[in-house]
Motif scaffolding. Structure first.
Motif, PDB file in Angstrom:
ATOM      1  N   LYS A  36      20.080  68.913  17.674  1.00 44.49           N
ATOM      2  CA  LYS A  36      21.013  70.027  17.500  1.00 44.49           C
ATOM      3  C   LYS A  36      22.419  69.559  17.123  1.00 44.49           C
ATOM      4  N   GLN A  37      22.695  68.271  17.252  1.00 40.64           N
ATOM      5  CA  GLN A  37      23.979  67.715  16.827  1.00 40.64           C
ATOM      6  C   GLN A  37      23.982  67.360  15.336  1.00 40.64           C
ATOM      7  N   GLN A  38      22.830  67.438  14.694  1.00 40.42           N
ATOM      8  CA  GLN A  38      22.712  66.985  13.301  1.00 40.42           C
ATOM      9  C   GLN A  38      23.119  68.082  12.326  1.00 40.42           C
ATOM     10  N   PRO A  39      23.927  67.729  11.313  1.00 45.17           N
ATOM     11  CA  PRO A  39      24.279  68.710  10.281  1.00 45.17           C
ATOM     12  C   PRO A  39      23.030  69.171   9.539  1.00 45.17           C
ATOM     13  N   GLY A  40      22.984  70.453   9.249  1.00 43.96           N
ATOM     14  CA  GLY A  40      21.869  70.984   8.473  1.00 43.96           C
ATOM     15  C   GLY A  40      20.709  71.508   9.290  1.00 43.96           C
ATOM     16  N   LEU A  41      20.738  71.353  10.630  1.00 45.32           N
ATOM     17  CA  LEU A  41      19.670  71.934  11.447  1.00 45.32           C
ATOM     18  C   LEU A  41      19.899  73.438  11.525  1.00 45.32           C
ATOM     19  N   VAL A  42      18.908  74.218  11.110  1.00 43.19           N
ATOM     20  CA  VAL A  42      19.003  75.672  11.161  1.00 43.19           C
ATOM     21  C   VAL A  42      18.543  76.158  12.534  1.00 43.19           C
ATOM     22  N   GLN A  43      17.362  75.720  12.957  1.00 38.01           N
ATOM     23  CA  GLN A  43      16.808  76.088  14.259  1.00 38.01           C
ATOM     24  C   GLN A  43      15.840  75.016  14.724  1.00 38.01           C
ATOM     25  N   GLY A  44      15.660  74.963  16.032  1.00 34.08           N
ATOM     26  CA  GLY A  44      14.665  74.059  16.601  1.00 34.08           C
ATOM     27  C   GLY A  44      13.921  74.773  17.714  1.00 34.08           C
ATOM     28  N   TYR A  45      12.645  74.503  17.839  1.00 31.92           N
ATOM     29  CA  TYR A  45      11.805  75.154  18.844  1.00 31.92           C
ATOM     30  C   TYR A  45      10.953  74.118  19.554  1.00 31.92           C
ATOM     31  N   VAL A  46      10.785  74.322  20.856  1.00 30.38           N
ATOM     32  CA  VAL A  46       9.801  73.569  21.620  1.00 30.38           C
ATOM     33  C   VAL A  46       8.903  74.610  22.272  1.00 30.38           C
ATOM     34  N   ALA A  47       7.616  74.537  22.002  1.00 31.55           N
ATOM     35  CA  ALA A  47       6.666  75.493  22.570  1.00 31.55           C
ATOM     36  C   ALA A  47       5.589  74.738  23.339  1.00 31.55           C
ATOM     37  N   ARG A  48       5.216  75.309  24.478  1.00 32.42           N
ATOM     38  CA  ARG A  48       4.165  74.722  25.304  1.00 32.42           C
ATOM     39  C   ARG A  48       2.943  75.617  25.173  1.00 32.42           C
ATOM     40  N   CYS A  49       1.790  75.007  25.056  1.00 31.50           N
ATOM     41  CA  CYS A  49       0.548  75.732  24.813  1.00 31.50           C
ATOM     42  C   CYS A  49       0.182  76.622  26.010  1.00 31.50           C
ATOM     43  N   ASN A  50      -0.148  77.863  25.719  1.00 32.51           N
ATOM     44  CA  ASN A  50      -0.677  78.746  26.752  1.00 32.51           C
ATOM     45  C   ASN A  50      -2.063  78.242  27.126  1.00 32.51           C
ATOM     46  N   GLY A  51      -2.256  77.951  28.402  1.00 37.86           N
ATOM     47  CA  GLY A  51      -3.573  77.496  28.850  1.00 37.86           C
ATOM     48  C   GLY A  51      -3.737  75.986  28.905  1.00 37.86           C
ATOM     49  N   ASN A  52      -2.761  75.225  28.362  1.00 38.36           N
ATOM     50  CA  ASN A  52      -2.816  73.762  28.456  1.00 38.36           C
ATOM     51  C   ASN A  52      -1.388  73.237  28.481  1.00 38.36           C
ATOM     52  N   SER A  53      -0.864  73.002  29.691  1.00 39.34           N
ATOM     53  CA  SER A  53       0.544  72.628  29.842  1.00 39.34           C
ATOM     54  C   SER A  53       0.841  71.206  29.368  1.00 39.34           C
ATOM     55  N   ASN A  54      -0.175  70.496  28.886  1.00 40.47           N
ATOM     56  CA  ASN A  54       0.036  69.152  28.343  1.00 40.47           C
ATOM     57  C   ASN A  54       0.193  69.148  26.826  1.00 40.47           C
ATOM     58  N   LYS A  55       0.055  70.321  26.177  1.00 45.60           N
ATOM     59  CA  LYS A  55       0.146  70.395  24.713  1.00 45.60           C
ATOM     60  C   LYS A  55       1.446  71.074  24.300  1.00 45.60           C
ATOM     61  N   PHE A  56       2.092  70.487  23.282  1.00 42.31           N
ATOM     62  CA  PHE A  56       3.387  70.983  22.813  1.00 42.31           C
ATOM     63  C   PHE A  56       3.408  71.090  21.295  1.00 42.31           C
ATOM     64  N   LEU A  57       4.222  72.019  20.831  1.00 45.82           N
ATOM     65  CA  LEU A  57       4.540  72.139  19.413  1.00 45.82           C
ATOM     66  C   LEU A  57       6.057  72.075  19.302  1.00 45.82           C
ATOM     67  N   VAL A  58       6.550  71.113  18.526  1.00 47.75           N
ATOM     68  CA  VAL A  58       7.987  70.943  18.313  1.00 47.75           C
ATOM     69  C   VAL A  58       8.253  71.230  16.841  1.00 47.75           C
ATOM     70  N   VAL A  59       9.140  72.200  16.568  1.00 46.98           N
ATOM     71  CA  VAL A  59       9.407  72.623  15.195  1.00 46.98           C
ATOM     72  C   VAL A  59      10.914  72.578  14.950  1.00 46.98           C
ATOM     73  N   SER A  60      11.301  72.051  13.818  1.00 48.18           N
ATOM     74  CA  SER A  60      12.706  72.110  13.411  1.00 48.18           C
ATOM     75  C   SER A  60      12.781  72.634  11.983  1.00 48.18           C
ATOM     76  N   VAL A  61      13.774  73.480  11.744  1.00 47.43           N
ATOM     77  CA  VAL A  61      14.013  74.066  10.428  1.00 47.43           C
ATOM     78  C   VAL A  61      15.342  73.511   9.931  1.00 47.43           C
ATOM     79  N   TRP A  62      15.308  72.968   8.722  1.00 49.23           N
ATOM     80  CA  TRP A  62      16.472  72.308   8.140  1.00 49.23           C
ATOM     81  C   TRP A  62      16.951  73.061   6.906  1.00 49.23           C
ATOM     82  N   ALA A  63      18.249  73.001   6.649  1.00 44.43           N
ATOM     83  CA  ALA A  63      18.833  73.690   5.498  1.00 44.43           C
ATOM     84  C   ALA A  63      18.235  73.198   4.186  1.00 44.43           C
ATOM     85  N   ASN A  64      17.904  71.907   4.140  1.00 46.13           N
ATOM     86  CA  ASN A  64      17.312  71.338   2.929  1.00 46.13           C
ATOM     87  C   ASN A  64      16.738  69.965   3.270  1.00 46.13           C
ATOM     88  N   GLU A  65      16.031  69.389   2.310  1.00 45.63           N
ATOM     89  CA  GLU A  65      15.374  68.101   2.545  1.00 45.63           C
ATOM     90  C   GLU A  65      16.386  66.978   2.792  1.00 45.63           C
TER      91      GLU A  65
END
Length: 108
Positions: A36-65
């Protein structure tokens, strides 16, 4: 495209070893604090799997490549970030699944 920069989405699907989900979550949060300190980060998400607390999805959206690549370069040369990545890898069950995608369409 007339100077229009396409957003980039990166993701990581991670599965912790049994009983290591909370420890992995702590390391992911530290990673997201760095992102979140990096220029160009639009949004970031951390999601934990429903039904399996050991599984995660980490997503970041950037302004450009360019912004995403610059952040990854800084991340790979930062000793604390590198240490966190190595700690994360030790907690995983199997290999993470990482992806890097260019946004072709946005629907709201």
């Amino acid at each position: 495209m007339g100077g229009f920069n396409l957003q980039v989405i990166t993701f990581g699907k991670l599965q912790a070893q049994d009983g290591q989900g909370d420890a992995l979550m702590d390391i992911i949060r530290q990673h997201m604090d760095y992102l979140k300190q990096q220029p160009g980060l639009v949004q970031g998400y951390v999601a934990r799997c429903n039904g399996n607390s050991n599984k995660f999805l980490v997503v970041s959206v950037w302004a450009n490549e360019e912004a995403q690549q610059a952040a990854m370069t800084r991340l790979s040369t930062d000793p604390e970030a590198t240490k966190g990545f190595l700690q994360m890898m030790q907690l995983l069950n199997g290999q993470p699944d990482f992806g890097n995608y260019t946004v072709e369409s946005i629907v709201k």
